[in-house]
Design a protein around this motif. Structure first.
Motif, short mmCIF file in Angstrom:
data_model
loop_
_atom_site.label_atom_id
_atom_site.label_comp_id
_atom_site.label_asym_id
_atom_site.label_seq_id
_atom_site.Cartn_x
_atom_site.Cartn_y
_atom_site.Cartn_z
N ASP A 125 2.31 7.70 4.91
CA ASP A 125 1.82 8.10 3.59
C ASP A 125 2.85 8.99 2.92
OD1 ASP A 125 0.45 8.89 1.37
OD2 ASP A 125 -1.40 9.44 2.43
N LEU A 126 3.43 8.48 1.83
CA LEU A 126 4.47 9.24 1.13
C LEU A 126 3.87 10.16 0.07
CD1 LEU A 126 7.06 6.34 0.72
CD2 LEU A 126 6.99 8.11 2.47
N GLY A 127 2.56 10.17 -0.07
CA GLY A 127 1.90 11.09 -1.00
C GLY A 127 1.89 10.57 -2.42
N VAL A 128 2.03 11.50 -3.37
CA VAL A 128 1.96 11.14 -4.79
C VAL A 128 3.33 11.31 -5.44
CG1 VAL A 128 -0.48 11.76 -4.99
CG2 VAL A 128 1.26 13.50 -5.44
N ASN A 129 3.46 10.81 -6.68
CA ASN A 129 4.70 11.00 -7.45
C ASN A 129 5.92 10.51 -6.65
OD1 ASN A 129 6.26 11.88 -9.61
ND2 ASN A 129 6.41 13.99 -8.84
N VAL A 130 5.80 9.30 -6.10
CA VAL A 130 6.85 8.80 -5.20
C VAL A 130 7.93 8.03 -5.98
CG1 VAL A 130 7.33 7.39 -3.15
CG2 VAL A 130 5.16 8.61 -3.32
N GLU A 131 9.14 8.49 -5.87
CA GLU A 131 10.30 7.84 -6.51
C GLU A 131 10.51 6.45 -5.91
OE1 GLU A 131 12.63 9.05 -8.66
OE2 GLU A 131 11.95 11.14 -8.82
N PRO A 132 10.93 5.47 -6.72
CA PRO A 132 11.19 4.13 -6.18
C PRO A 132 12.09 4.15 -4.94
CG PRO A 132 11.29 4.09 -8.56
CD PRO A 132 11.09 5.53 -8.18
N GLN A 133 13.17 4.92 -5.01
CA GLN A 133 14.13 4.90 -3.90
C GLN A 133 13.51 5.41 -2.60
OE1 GLN A 133 17.08 3.38 -4.16
NE2 GLN A 133 17.35 3.71 -1.96
N LYS A 134 12.52 6.31 -2.74
CA LYS A 134 11.86 6.87 -1.53
C LYS A 134 11.15 5.76 -0.74
CE LYS A 134 10.13 10.21 1.04
NZ LYS A 134 11.00 10.77 2.05
N LYS A 144 0.27 -1.85 20.49
CA LYS A 144 1.09 -1.74 19.27
C LYS A 144 0.22 -1.81 18.02
CE LYS A 144 5.55 -2.60 20.92
NZ LYS A 144 5.26 -1.93 22.19
N ALA A 145 0.71 -1.11 16.97
CA ALA A 145 0.05 -1.22 15.68
C ALA A 145 0.24 -2.65 15.17
CB ALA A 145 0.66 -0.23 14.69
N LYS A 146 -0.67 -3.08 14.26
CA LYS A 146 -0.57 -4.45 13.72
C LYS A 146 0.65 -4.64 12.84
CE LYS A 146 -4.30 -6.50 11.72
NZ LYS A 146 -5.67 -6.47 11.20
N GLY A 147 1.14 -3.52 12.31
CA GLY A 147 2.29 -3.57 11.42
C GLY A 147 2.47 -2.18 10.83
N ILE A 148 3.59 -2.00 10.09
CA ILE A 148 3.85 -0.68 9.51
C ILE A 148 3.85 -0.80 7.98
CG2 ILE A 148 5.43 1.30 9.43
CD1 ILE A 148 6.56 0.39 12.11
N VAL A 149 3.04 0.04 7.35
CA VAL A 149 2.92 0.02 5.89
C VAL A 149 3.32 1.38 5.37
CG1 VAL A 149 1.31 -0.24 3.96
CG2 VAL A 149 0.95 -1.57 6.06
N CYS A 150 4.17 1.43 4.33
CA CYS A 150 4.36 2.74 3.69
C CYS A 150 3.64 2.70 2.35
CB CYS A 150 5.83 3.14 3.61
SG CYS A 150 6.80 2.31 2.39
N ILE A 151 2.91 3.77 2.11
CA ILE A 151 2.03 3.81 0.93
C ILE A 151 2.32 5.05 0.10
CG2 ILE A 151 0.12 5.07 2.04
CD1 ILE A 151 -1.80 3.13 0.57
N GLY A 152 2.13 4.92 -1.21
CA GLY A 152 2.28 6.10 -2.06
C GLY A 152 1.76 5.82 -3.46
N THR A 153 1.46 6.91 -4.17
CA THR A 153 1.15 6.80 -5.59
C THR A 153 2.48 6.93 -6.32
OG1 THR A 153 -1.00 7.87 -5.22
CG2 THR A 153 -0.18 7.80 -7.48
N VAL A 154 2.69 6.05 -7.30
CA VAL A 154 4.04 5.92 -7.88
C VAL A 154 4.46 7.13 -8.70
CG1 VAL A 154 3.98 3.39 -7.88
CG2 VAL A 154 3.15 4.66 -9.89
N LYS A 155 5.74 7.14 -9.01
CA LYS A 155 6.37 8.24 -9.75
C LYS A 155 5.61 8.59 -11.03
CE LYS A 155 10.68 9.61 -11.79
NZ LYS A 155 11.91 9.17 -12.40
N GLY A 156 5.39 9.89 -11.24
CA GLY A 156 4.73 10.37 -12.44
C GLY A 156 3.22 10.44 -12.32
N ASP A 157 2.69 9.92 -11.20
CA ASP A 157 1.23 9.80 -11.05
C ASP A 157 0.75 10.67 -9.88
OD1 ASP A 157 -1.43 8.82 -10.90
OD2 ASP A 157 -0.75 6.89 -11.71
#
Ligand code: B1M
Length: 211
Positions: free
Chosen positions: A123-132, A88-101
């Motif tokens: 990895d949610l990529g860049v310009n990630v909306e808070p709700q995402k 198993k993975a050690k844990g699950i992290v979602c990552i992104g560069t925040v909205k507008g960036d």
């Protein structure tokens, strides 16, 4: 013999030799070294050393990127076996560069270091909306939201995300980072953690999930 092979994986990964790492991982699997051991004592051990060196300015961004590429080539060999062995993975992290960036070089380094440390990273990529971020925590059962910002004008989106997370009632730890950020800003917006560089981000996530 197995210690020698694992050491060789480590050495080659640190030198960024992607093809050698791939071949050595294949050999290790053939020699029936447990895949969890190849991962922890070979790939993760090497990325941890690279992370420390990066923190201490002994290696720089290009070396980290090359090492991460070598790690990925080893991971491609191990992945199907890890599933079969139920590692198993050690844990699950979602990552992104925040909205507008749109800056993603630092965020990608953090992702690579976390993956190198044994985390599953969405990895949610860049310009990630808070709700995402919040939707991803719900859908993928991520335990940590990791946000990066490089513009002073987009740092506010981190607070918006943390506030929205709190009102949503969804449980996840938050870590923030990026060149214009400080520890005191992170505290001010209610983030659970702050890291100044990609290797320290791993230490912070480890601590947040151990707590
Ligand atoms: Co932009 N940019 N940029 N840019 N850019 C900066 C950030 C800037 C400081 C340049 C300057 O003016 N001196 C400035 C920001 C000023 C400010 O807000 N105070 C700036 C600006 C103004 C802009 C535009 C507005 C320019 C314009 O169009 N007028 C525009 C904005 C676009 C947008 O985002 N909406 C823009 C665009 C761009 C490019 C697209 C051209 C390109 C980005 C390419 C990409 O990322 N794919 C770019 C670049 C490359 C830079 C600089 C030159 C380099 C950033 C970088 O990648 N650094 C930057 C100036 C500079 O820093 N010298 C600049 C290397 C990277 C490894 O470091 O991301 O800090 P960094 O990550 C570090 C740590 O911060 C930490 O770990 C990493 C190292 O280990 N870290 C975390 C990062 N995220 C973390 C998350 C964590 C933990 C640690 O936990 C979750």
């Amino acid at each position: 013999m197995s210690a020698e092979l694992l050491n060789s994986i480590k050495e080659n990964l640190m030198k960024g030799k992607a093809n050698d790492v791939k071949n050595l991982c294949e050999q290790a699997v053939k020699e029936k070294i447990p895949v969890g051991k190849i991962l922890s004592d070979g790939l993760i051990a090497a990325m941890a050393i690279i992370g420390e060196k990066f923190k201490n300015n002994q290696v720089y961004v290009p070396e980290v990127l090359i090492a991460a590429r070598a790690m990925n080539s080893g991971m491609a060999v191990l992945k199907p076996h890890l599933k079969a062995a139920d590692v198993k993975a050690k844990g699950i992290v979602c990552i992104g560069t925040v909205k507008g960036d749109l800056h993603d070089i630092g965020k990608n380094l953090v992702r690579m270091m976390l993956e190198g440390a044994g985390y599953e990273v969405i990895d949610l990529g860049v310009n990630v909306e808070p709700q995402k971020f919040i939707d991803t925590v719900k859908e993928k059962k991520a335990q940590v939201i990791a946000m990066s910002a490089l513009l002073t004008t987009t740092m506010g989106s981190m607070k918006t995300t943390i506030d929205a997370l709190k009102t949503s009632g969804v449980k996840a730890k938050t870590i923030v980072g990026g060149a214009p950020l400080t520890d005191s800003f992170a505290k001010e917006i209610g983030a659970d953690g702050y890291a100044a560089d990609a290797a320290s981000a791993v230490d912070v996530v480890n601590k947040l999930l151990a707590a």
